[in-house]
Design a protein around this motif. Structure first.
Motif, PDB file in Angstrom:
ATOM      1  N   PRO A  41     -35.443  -3.812 -56.618  1.00 22.26           N
ATOM      2  CA  PRO A  41     -35.823  -3.262 -57.687  1.00 22.26           C
ATOM      3  C   PRO A  41     -36.903  -2.280 -57.680  1.00 22.26           C
ATOM      4  O   PRO A  41     -38.066  -2.290 -56.833  1.00 22.26           O
ATOM      5  N   GLY A  42     -37.192  -1.057 -57.898  1.00 21.62           N
ATOM      6  CA  GLY A  42     -37.999  -0.025 -57.950  1.00 21.62           C
ATOM      7  C   GLY A  42     -38.013   0.747 -56.465  1.00 21.62           C
ATOM      8  O   GLY A  42     -39.114   1.563 -56.339  1.00 21.62           O
ATOM      9  N   LYS A  43     -37.075   0.610 -55.870  1.00 21.44           N
ATOM     10  CA  LYS A  43     -37.211   1.323 -54.397  1.00 21.44           C
ATOM     11  C   LYS A  43     -35.813   1.954 -54.226  1.00 21.44           C
ATOM     12  O   LYS A  43     -34.835   1.788 -55.051  1.00 21.44           O
ATOM     13  N   GLU A  44     -35.659   2.650 -53.268  1.00 17.52           N
ATOM     14  CA  GLU A  44     -34.695   3.467 -52.751  1.00 17.52           C
ATOM     15  C   GLU A  44     -33.616   2.625 -52.097  1.00 17.52           C
ATOM     16  O   GLU A  44     -33.974   1.354 -51.443  1.00 17.52           O
ATOM     17  N   ARG A  45     -32.484   2.963 -52.097  1.00 20.81           N
ATOM     18  CA  ARG A  45     -31.309   2.300 -51.306  1.00 20.81           C
ATOM     19  C   ARG A  45     -31.723   2.209 -49.889  1.00 20.81           C
ATOM     20  O   ARG A  45     -31.850   3.163 -49.404  1.00 20.81           O
ATOM     21  N   GLU A  46     -31.170   1.387 -49.241  1.00 22.96           N
ATOM     22  CA  GLU A  46     -31.424   1.146 -47.763  1.00 22.96           C
ATOM     23  C   GLU A  46     -30.113   0.642 -47.239  1.00 22.96           C
ATOM     24  O   GLU A  46     -29.359  -0.399 -47.615  1.00 22.96           O
ATOM     25  N   PHE A  47     -30.027   0.984 -45.982  1.00 26.58           N
ATOM     26  CA  PHE A  47     -29.043   0.472 -45.085  1.00 26.58           C
ATOM     27  C   PHE A  47     -29.217  -1.037 -44.681  1.00 26.58           C
ATOM     28  O   PHE A  47     -30.264  -1.464 -44.425  1.00 26.58           O
ATOM     29  N   VAL A  48     -28.153  -1.949 -44.820  1.00 25.56           N
ATOM     30  CA  VAL A  48     -28.299  -3.207 -44.124  1.00 25.56           C
ATOM     31  C   VAL A  48     -27.319  -3.425 -42.997  1.00 25.56           C
ATOM     32  O   VAL A  48     -27.978  -4.111 -42.017  1.00 25.56           O
ATOM     33  N   ALA A  49     -26.061  -3.231 -43.055  1.00 21.61           N
ATOM     34  CA  ALA A  49     -25.227  -3.428 -41.761  1.00 21.61           C
ATOM     35  C   ALA A  49     -23.967  -2.767 -41.991  1.00 21.61           C
ATOM     36  O   ALA A  49     -23.588  -2.106 -43.028  1.00 21.61           O
ATOM     37  N   ALA A  50     -23.460  -2.644 -40.723  1.00 22.60           N
ATOM     38  CA  ALA A  50     -22.182  -1.788 -40.671  1.00 22.60           C
ATOM     39  C   ALA A  50     -21.338  -2.421 -39.583  1.00 22.60           C
ATOM     40  O   ALA A  50     -21.500  -3.122 -38.706  1.00 22.60           O
ATOM     41  N   ILE A  51     -20.133  -2.122 -39.756  1.00 23.94           N
ATOM     42  CA  ILE A  51     -19.031  -2.630 -38.825  1.00 23.94           C
ATOM     43  C   ILE A  51     -17.941  -1.563 -38.647  1.00 23.94           C
ATOM     44  O   ILE A  51     -17.366  -0.988 -39.444  1.00 23.94           O
ATOM     45  N   ASN A  52     -17.543  -1.467 -37.460  1.00 25.17           N
ATOM     46  CA  ASN A  52     -16.545  -0.554 -37.173  1.00 25.17           C
ATOM     47  C   ASN A  52     -15.076  -0.875 -37.692  1.00 25.17           C
ATOM     48  O   ASN A  52     -14.976  -1.967 -37.971  1.00 25.17           O
ATOM     49  N   TRP A  53     -14.127   0.231 -37.607  1.00 26.45           N
ATOM     50  CA  TRP A  53     -12.734  -0.145 -38.029  1.00 26.45           C
ATOM     51  C   TRP A  53     -12.208  -1.561 -37.391  1.00 26.45           C
ATOM     52  O   TRP A  53     -11.622  -2.350 -37.992  1.00 26.45           O
ATOM     53  N   SER A  54     -12.508  -1.548 -36.164  1.00 28.66           N
ATOM     54  CA  SER A  54     -11.830  -2.829 -35.319  1.00 28.66           C
ATOM     55  C   SER A  54     -12.369  -4.063 -35.502  1.00 28.66           C
ATOM     56  O   SER A  54     -11.986  -5.149 -35.040  1.00 28.66           O
ATOM     57  N   GLY A  55     -13.711  -3.955 -35.917  1.00 22.15           N
ATOM     58  CA  GLY A  55     -14.496  -5.108 -35.888  1.00 22.15           C
ATOM     59  C   GLY A  55     -15.290  -5.661 -34.819  1.00 22.15           C
ATOM     60  O   GLY A  55     -15.842  -6.650 -34.591  1.00 22.15           O
ATOM     61  N   THR A  56     -15.108  -4.565 -33.751  1.00 25.20           N
ATOM     62  CA  THR A  56     -15.935  -4.837 -32.545  1.00 25.20           C
ATOM     63  C   THR A  56     -17.111  -4.389 -32.402  1.00 25.20           C
ATOM     64  O   THR A  56     -17.799  -5.004 -31.282  1.00 25.20           O
ATOM     65  N   SER A  57     -17.581  -3.416 -33.349  1.00 24.08           N
ATOM     66  CA  SER A  57     -19.282  -3.200 -33.026  1.00 24.08           C
ATOM     67  C   SER A  57     -19.744  -3.224 -34.599  1.00 24.08           C
ATOM     68  O   SER A  57     -19.317  -3.159 -35.500  1.00 24.08           O
ATOM     69  N   THR A  58     -20.884  -3.578 -34.605  1.00 22.12           N
ATOM     70  CA  THR A  58     -21.766  -3.685 -35.672  1.00 22.12           C
ATOM     71  C   THR A  58     -23.073  -3.007 -35.485  1.00 22.12           C
ATOM     72  O   THR A  58     -23.792  -2.899 -34.303  1.00 22.12           O
ATOM     73  N   ASN A  59     -23.992  -2.987 -36.818  1.00 21.06           N
ATOM     74  CA  ASN A  59     -25.226  -2.344 -36.538  1.00 21.06           C
ATOM     75  C   ASN A  59     -25.978  -3.041 -37.760  1.00 21.06           C
ATOM     76  O   ASN A  59     -25.371  -3.262 -38.797  1.00 21.06           O
TER      77      ASN A  59
END
Length: 123
Positions: A41-59
């Protein structure tokens, strides 16, 4: 045109868990990186998590490491965000989107933002 639909949000007490889902219509998402983002609320959108197409790498964002887990379904047409040990500061609207890679998706996404799903954590 790909439309991503988020679901699974809700009201939860601090320390609880929720599992968010991201599903695509119009095209599959099984060959591309998927990211989760949130806008408190009241803040900018921020990154939380990501996963590559194969599901083998995350961030993950530092604020959620060790508490949140991103994954893909076996057929890779959906993505999920398991959120454990929730804190009041996790309260936000959560969105998913597609992007070029787990390293670049925090700054570049491919699609218009959807409606998101509201997560509210109370203490």
């Amino acid at each position: 045109q790909v439309q991503l639909v988020e679901s699974g949000g809700g009201l939860v007490q601090a320390g609880g868990s929720l599992r968010l889902s991201c599903a695509a219509s119009g095209r599959t998402i099984n060959t591309i990186t998927i990211g989760w983002f949130r806008q408190p609320p009241g803040k900018e959108r921020e990154f939380v998590a990501a996963i590559n197409w194969s599901g083998t790498s995350t961030n993950y964002a530092d604020s959620v490491k060790g508490r949140f887990t991103i994954s893909r379904g076996d057929d890779k047409t959906a993505a999920y965000l398991q959120m454990n040990s929730l804190k009041p500061e996790d309260t936000a609207v959560y969105y998913c989107n597609r992007g070029p890679s787990i390293g670049t998706i925090p700054n570049r996404v491919f699609d218009a933002w959807g409606q998101g799903t509201q997560v509210t954590v109370f203490s």
